[in-house]
Design a protein around this motif. Structure first.
Motif, PDB file in Angstrom:
ATOM      1  N   LEU A 191      30.336  38.728  25.381  1.00  0.00           N
ATOM      2  CA  LEU A 191      31.560  37.958  25.212  1.00  0.00           C
ATOM      3  C   LEU A 191      32.268  38.293  23.907  1.00  0.00           C
ATOM      4  N   GLU A 192      31.683  39.176  23.147  1.00  0.00           N
ATOM      5  CA  GLU A 192      32.300  39.643  21.894  1.00  0.00           C
ATOM      6  C   GLU A 192      32.957  40.984  22.164  1.00  0.00           C
ATOM      7  N   SER A 193      34.240  41.083  21.858  1.00  0.00           N
ATOM      8  CA  SER A 193      34.970  42.314  22.127  1.00  0.00           C
ATOM      9  C   SER A 193      36.074  42.480  21.112  1.00  0.00           C
ATOM     10  N   GLY A 194      36.415  43.730  20.831  1.00  0.00           N
ATOM     11  CA  GLY A 194      37.445  43.993  19.844  1.00  0.00           C
ATOM     12  C   GLY A 194      38.846  43.741  20.354  1.00  0.00           C
ATOM     13  N   SER A 195      39.071  43.919  21.666  1.00  0.00           N
ATOM     14  CA  SER A 195      40.413  43.750  22.211  1.00  0.00           C
ATOM     15  C   SER A 195      40.314  43.385  23.681  1.00  0.00           C
ATOM     16  N   GLY A 196      41.459  42.989  24.268  1.00  0.00           N
ATOM     17  CA  GLY A 196      41.487  42.672  25.674  1.00  0.00           C
ATOM     18  C   GLY A 196      40.811  41.357  25.983  1.00  0.00           C
ATOM     19  N   THR A 197      40.290  41.239  27.198  1.00  0.00           N
ATOM     20  CA  THR A 197      39.606  40.031  27.639  1.00  0.00           C
ATOM     21  C   THR A 197      38.175  40.358  28.037  1.00  0.00           C
ATOM     22  N   VAL A 198      37.365  39.310  28.163  1.00  0.00           N
ATOM     23  CA  VAL A 198      35.978  39.462  28.605  1.00  0.00           C
ATOM     24  C   VAL A 198      35.780  38.557  29.818  1.00  0.00           C
ATOM     25  N   THR A 199      34.737  38.847  30.597  1.00  0.00           N
ATOM     26  CA  THR A 199      34.445  38.072  31.793  1.00  0.00           C
ATOM     27  C   THR A 199      33.229  37.189  31.557  1.00  0.00           C
ATOM     28  N   VAL A 200      33.397  35.903  31.823  1.00  0.00           N
ATOM     29  CA  VAL A 200      32.302  34.942  31.738  1.00  0.00           C
ATOM     30  C   VAL A 200      31.744  34.774  33.152  1.00  0.00           C
ATOM     31  N   ASP A 201      30.507  35.184  33.358  1.00  0.00           N
ATOM     32  CA  ASP A 201      29.887  35.132  34.681  1.00  0.00           C
ATOM     33  C   ASP A 201      28.937  33.951  34.781  1.00  0.00           C
ATOM     34  N   PHE A 202      28.977  33.280  35.936  1.00  0.00           N
ATOM     35  CA  PHE A 202      28.017  32.220  36.205  1.00  0.00           C
ATOM     36  C   PHE A 202      26.700  32.826  36.673  1.00  0.00           C
ATOM     37  N   ASN A 203      25.652  32.039  36.584  1.00  0.00           N
ATOM     38  CA  ASN A 203      24.291  32.518  36.849  1.00  0.00           C
ATOM     39  C   ASN A 203      24.145  33.051  38.273  1.00  0.00           C
ATOM     40  N   GLY A 204      23.759  34.347  38.376  1.00  0.00           N
ATOM     41  CA  GLY A 204      23.438  34.940  39.668  1.00  0.00           C
ATOM     42  C   GLY A 204      24.587  34.866  40.650  1.00  0.00           C
ATOM     43  N   ALA A 205      24.278  34.313  41.838  1.00  0.00           N
ATOM     44  CA  ALA A 205      25.278  34.219  42.901  1.00  0.00           C
ATOM     45  C   ALA A 205      26.033  32.897  42.859  1.00  0.00           C
ATOM     46  N   SER A 206      25.868  32.131  41.784  1.00  0.00           N
ATOM     47  CA  SER A 206      26.509  30.824  41.697  1.00  0.00           C
ATOM     48  C   SER A 206      28.026  30.955  41.656  1.00  0.00           C
ATOM     49  N   THR A 207      28.684  30.060  42.349  1.00  0.00           N
ATOM     50  CA  THR A 207      30.139  29.953  42.269  1.00  0.00           C
ATOM     51  C   THR A 207      30.483  28.536  41.839  1.00  0.00           C
ATOM     52  N   HIS A 208      31.655  28.391  41.229  1.00  0.00           N
ATOM     53  CA  HIS A 208      32.013  27.087  40.682  1.00  0.00           C
ATOM     54  C   HIS A 208      33.524  26.969  40.590  1.00  0.00           C
ATOM     55  N   ARG A 209      33.992  25.728  40.617  1.00  0.00           N
ATOM     56  CA  ARG A 209      35.389  25.436  40.315  1.00  0.00           C
ATOM     57  C   ARG A 209      35.442  24.157  39.494  1.00  0.00           C
TER      58      ARG A 209
END
Length: 299
Positions: free
Chosen positions: A161-179
């Motif tokens: 989640l640390e990056s010099g530029s742009g965006t990063v992707t936050v992934d949920f655990n495994g196959a979990s989906t959420h809203r």
């Protein structure tokens, strides 16, 4: 040659004066020593709980906004620690997803769960059509209710989640989906840990740390201190102070909701008494420690 000496009257006067001076001196020394002993005893009584209160205050200041709750008798206070915060590009609202895009962190944050817009501790978010929790009552806290459509997400697995530029992707655990139930006006989200409770069990003050999959984790109804004490062990259970009792006519923990003029306030009210002393002992005394902590409520 004349002989010099003391008369009996002079000797009696000197002895009397010496006695008076000795009594005054001994009384002064005795009162000074007793004062020092009393001060030492009071300091011993208050030092442990003072350290405990400072620790509790430091942790509560970092609580997720609006996550603090206190049980009916005020013996337990629970909150969700906030580990880090950032802003997202978009989070899943209408359709569940396995992750979302985020503004990068300057330093890699700890792993935990994602919380979005924790606006109200007793808000019923999921009573609308299609909600999976329509039976929830107003006394149940939706912040602590984890499901596929809730304020707090499953555990995240992102390790970059640390990056010099742009965006990063936050992934949920495994196959979990959420809203999430609602979008944050400031597009802010928090990374949170498992819940923490401070409870007065008997005359002992404990800290209980939640852990995913254990006897203590997220739950709609707040856990009781006695139940936590019976079901947990170290390191989830830690003793903070002993000889602590609830003050007469008050509660150990109280929480005052935020108003337009101020933030929320957590109040600690603890009475420390040396339980080793006999009740009939006139030297027995206690010290009452009261402390207020302002907590942030902006989600």
């Amino acid at each position: 040659m004349r002989q010099r000496g003391f008369t009996l009257i002079e000797l009696i006067i000197v002895i009397t004066m010496m006695g008076i001076i000795s009594l005054v001196t001994v009384g002064f020394i005795t009162s000074s020593m007793q004062g020092y002993a009393d001060l030492t005893r009071r300091d011993q009584l208050s030092s442990a709980v003072r350290v405990a209160v400072e620790r509790m205050a430091r942790e509560v200041r970092n609580a997720l906004p609006n996550s603090i709750r206190v049980n009916a008798d005020g013996s337990c206070m629970e909150f969700i620690p906030a580990l880090a915060a950032s802003r997202y590009v978009a989070v899943p609202l209408a359709v569940a997803s396995g992750g979302f895009s985020s503004v990068p962190f300057a330093v890699e944050p700890p792993q935990g769960r994602i919380a979005v817009y924790p606006i109200d501790t007793n808000r019923i978010d999921e009573t609308a059509s299609g909600a999976d929790d329509s039976s929830r009552t107003s006394t149940q806290n939706p912040i602590y209710d984890l499901d596929s459509w809730s304020i707090i997400s499953p555990l995240i697995t992102s390790g970059a989640l640390e990056s010099g530029s742009g965006t990063v992707t936050v992934d949920f655990n495994g196959a979990s989906t959420h809203r999430f139930p609602a979008d944050s006006p400031a597009q802010r989200y928090f990374i949170v840990d498992e819940p923490v409770s401070f409870c007065l069990v008997g005359s002992d003050l404990y800290r209980f740390q939640g852990e995913n999959g254990s006897a203590y984790s997220f739950a709609q109804n707040q856990s009781d201190g006695a139940a936590l004490f019976a079901n947990l062990s170290e390191p989830q259970e830690a003793l903070l102070a002993s000889d602590v009792v609830s003050p007469v006519g008050s509660q150990p923990f109280r929480y005052e909701d935020a108003t337009l003029q101020r933030n929320g306030i957590v109040l600690f009210d603890l009475f420390i008494q040396d339980q080793d002393l006999s009740v009939a002992d006139t030297t027995q005394e206690g010290i009452r420690v009261q402390f207020e902590v302002q907590v942030k409520n902006v989600p």
